[in-house]
Design a protein around this motif. Structure first.
Motif, short mmCIF file in Angstrom:
data_model
loop_
_atom_site.label_atom_id
_atom_site.label_comp_id
_atom_site.label_asym_id
_atom_site.label_seq_id
_atom_site.Cartn_x
_atom_site.Cartn_y
_atom_site.Cartn_z
N VAL A 219 0.85 -1.19 0.00
CA VAL A 219 0.00 0.00 0.00
C VAL A 219 0.89 1.24 0.00
O VAL A 219 1.63 1.49 0.95
CB VAL A 219 -0.95 0.01 1.21
CG1 VAL A 219 -1.86 1.24 1.15
CG2 VAL A 219 -1.78 -1.27 1.25
N TYR A 221 0.91 5.17 0.12
CA TYR A 221 0.02 6.26 0.50
C TYR A 221 0.82 7.39 1.14
O TYR A 221 1.96 7.20 1.58
CB TYR A 221 -1.06 5.77 1.46
CG TYR A 221 -0.53 5.28 2.79
CD1 TYR A 221 -0.43 6.14 3.89
CD2 TYR A 221 -0.09 3.96 2.95
CE1 TYR A 221 0.08 5.69 5.10
CE2 TYR A 221 0.40 3.51 4.15
CZ TYR A 221 0.49 4.38 5.23
OH TYR A 221 1.00 3.94 6.42
N ASP A 225 -3.01 10.91 4.37
CA ASP A 225 -4.16 10.02 4.14
C ASP A 225 -4.11 8.80 5.07
O ASP A 225 -4.83 7.82 4.86
CB ASP A 225 -4.16 9.55 2.68
CG ASP A 225 -4.16 10.73 1.72
OD1 ASP A 225 -4.91 11.68 1.96
OD2 ASP A 225 -3.37 10.69 0.74
N GLU A 226 -3.28 8.87 6.09
CA GLU A 226 -3.08 7.74 6.99
C GLU A 226 -4.37 7.38 7.74
O GLU A 226 -4.67 6.19 7.96
CB GLU A 226 -1.97 8.09 7.98
CG GLU A 226 -1.41 6.91 8.75
CD GLU A 226 -0.18 7.30 9.56
OE1 GLU A 226 0.80 6.56 9.51
OE2 GLU A 226 -0.22 8.37 10.22
N VAL A 229 -6.47 5.23 5.53
CA VAL A 229 -5.86 3.92 5.31
C VAL A 229 -6.12 3.01 6.50
O VAL A 229 -6.54 1.85 6.34
CB VAL A 229 -4.34 4.06 5.05
CG1 VAL A 229 -3.67 2.69 5.04
CG2 VAL A 229 -4.10 4.75 3.71
N LEU A 233 -9.25 1.23 4.90
CA LEU A 233 -8.61 0.26 4.01
C LEU A 233 -8.13 -0.98 4.75
O LEU A 233 -8.47 -2.11 4.38
CB LEU A 233 -7.45 0.93 3.27
CG LEU A 233 -6.71 0.04 2.27
CD1 LEU A 233 -7.58 -0.21 1.05
CD2 LEU A 233 -5.39 0.68 1.85
N LEU A 247 2.72 -2.45 4.78
CA LEU A 247 2.60 -1.04 5.15
C LEU A 247 3.95 -0.53 5.62
O LEU A 247 4.62 -1.19 6.41
CB LEU A 247 1.56 -0.88 6.26
CG LEU A 247 0.16 -1.43 5.94
CD1 LEU A 247 -0.70 -1.42 7.19
CD2 LEU A 247 -0.48 -0.62 4.83
N VAL A 275 -2.79 4.75 -3.13
CA VAL A 275 -3.89 5.58 -2.64
C VAL A 275 -3.56 7.02 -3.01
O VAL A 275 -2.77 7.69 -2.35
CB VAL A 275 -4.06 5.42 -1.12
CG1 VAL A 275 -5.22 6.27 -0.62
CG2 VAL A 275 -4.27 3.96 -0.76
#
Length: 356
Positions: A219, A221, A225-226, A229, A233, A247, A275
């Motif tokens: 992923v 990102y 945007d954590e 997630v 997500l 991650l 993302v």
């Protein structure tokens, strides 16, 4: 000896110590000729502040550096005939402010640019008469042996230097313009190409090692945007659907260079899930992650890249870096903004993208 005004040495001066003339401070004429071993230094003539005529002919003198601090401020006539002077530095005569007559006949002059300054000085200076200067001949280079020294075209020396300066400055200007143009219009393409090459080398290494996939998806990102997630997500994909995600905060190895962690994560995962948001496009590390993943897409010719847009982005908001969307199948493009009305369908599409 203190009253001596004229002194001559001929063939009997094999060794001349630096204090030779200390006791003859009023010497006005000095002749030292035919001394094979004569090699004067700067201190030899310093006591002779009243000297007016200096004759150093036939001594095999090779340079005039001894005149630089000789203190010969009243010398009017200087004879240097039949020595071994090839190159004359005209600035040395600035130390002889009273000089009016100079004789350099019989020396093996070099007809090249190293004598260009002396040639111009001999022709143009109005204070010093260079005796029979138009009769001085060259002994080197071989092609000009016997030619007159003052016939040497010194303009070619200045032209060469001017041309060299012109070429150097032109090259510098062109390099500056090219660098500015490249940075302004092509910097992203160059950076992109660099990381594609790096990914190619890494991919070749992994193929030789025959490494297996450890994760279902990596992923990619941005930290802004954590919250989405970890709130949306990860619970859905790991806890509900059972996928094993990579991650960066959890699975990257500590102490390992971040670019190696990125490439390891991409090539150790079956898919790369990006993302994408406005913050994502502005992140240097996120851009590197998507570059690596896009190369893998081109190299393996498999649908290994999934783009998930958190917000609507117009085409002019995407830099040329991210126009790879044209090369990916349309079914890999997922929009969270459009799926908020039916989240179940959105996560089902994500599952199909990971499963295929």
């Amino acid at each position: 000896m203190t009253s001596l005004q004229v002194f001559s040495l001929d063939t009997v001066c094999c060794y001349t110590p630096s204090d030779t003339f200390v006791e003859t401070p009023h010497l006005q004429t000095l002749q030292i000729t035919n001394c094979v071993e004569f090699s004067p230094d700067t201190e030899l003539f310093q006591p002779l502040s009243e000297l007016q005529i200096l004759d150093l002919s036939d001594n095999k003198i090779q340079n005039l550096t001894f005149l630089s601090r000789a203190n010969l401020i009243k010398v009017e006539k200087l004879f240097l005939k039949n020595n071994q002077l090839r190159i004359i530095n005209e600035t040395i005569f600035d130390t002889l402010p009273s000089l009016k007559f100079l004789d350099l006949a019989g020396n093996p002059f070099a007809c090249d640019c190293s004598n260009a300054g002396f040639i111009m000085w001999a022709i143009k200076n109005k204070q010093v008469q260079v005796a029979n200067a138009f009769q001085y001949r060259c002994s080197s280079p071989l092609a000009l042996d016997g030619h007159f020294l003052l016939d040497f075209k010194v303009q070619s020396c200045w032209e060469d230097i001017s041309f060299l300066c012109f070429m150097s400055s032109s090259a510098l200007v062109l390099l500056t313009l090219l660098s500015s143009f490249t940075y302004h219009f092509m910097r992203w393409q160059l950076v992109y190409g660099f990381y594609l090459l790096q990914a190619f080398l890494y991919d070749s290494k992994k193929k030789r090692q025959g490494c297996r996939h450890v994760y279902d998806a990596f992923v990619s990102y941005n930290v802004h945007d954590e919250e989405w997630v970890y709130g949306e997500l990860v619970p859905e994909l790991e806890e509900q659907q059972g996928w094993k995600l990579c991650l960066h905060h959890r699975d990257f190895q500590l102490g390992k260079p971040i670019i190696e962690n990125i490439t390891d994560a991409i090539y150790s995962s079956r898919k790369t899930l990006c993302v994408i948001s406005r913050h994502y496009l502005q992140s240097e590390w996120c851009s590197r992650e998507i570059q690596m993943a896009s190369f893998r897409l081109f190299d393996e010719k498999k649908d290994v890249l999934i783009l998930l847009f958190l917000e609507e982005l117009s085409s002019n908001q995407l830099s040329p870096f991210y126009r790879i969307r044209k090369l990916v199948r349309s079914r890999t493009y997922l929009s969270w903004n459009q799926a908020r009305g039916n989240k179940a369908l959105f996560w089902e599409k994500v599952q199909r993208a990971l499963d295929c």
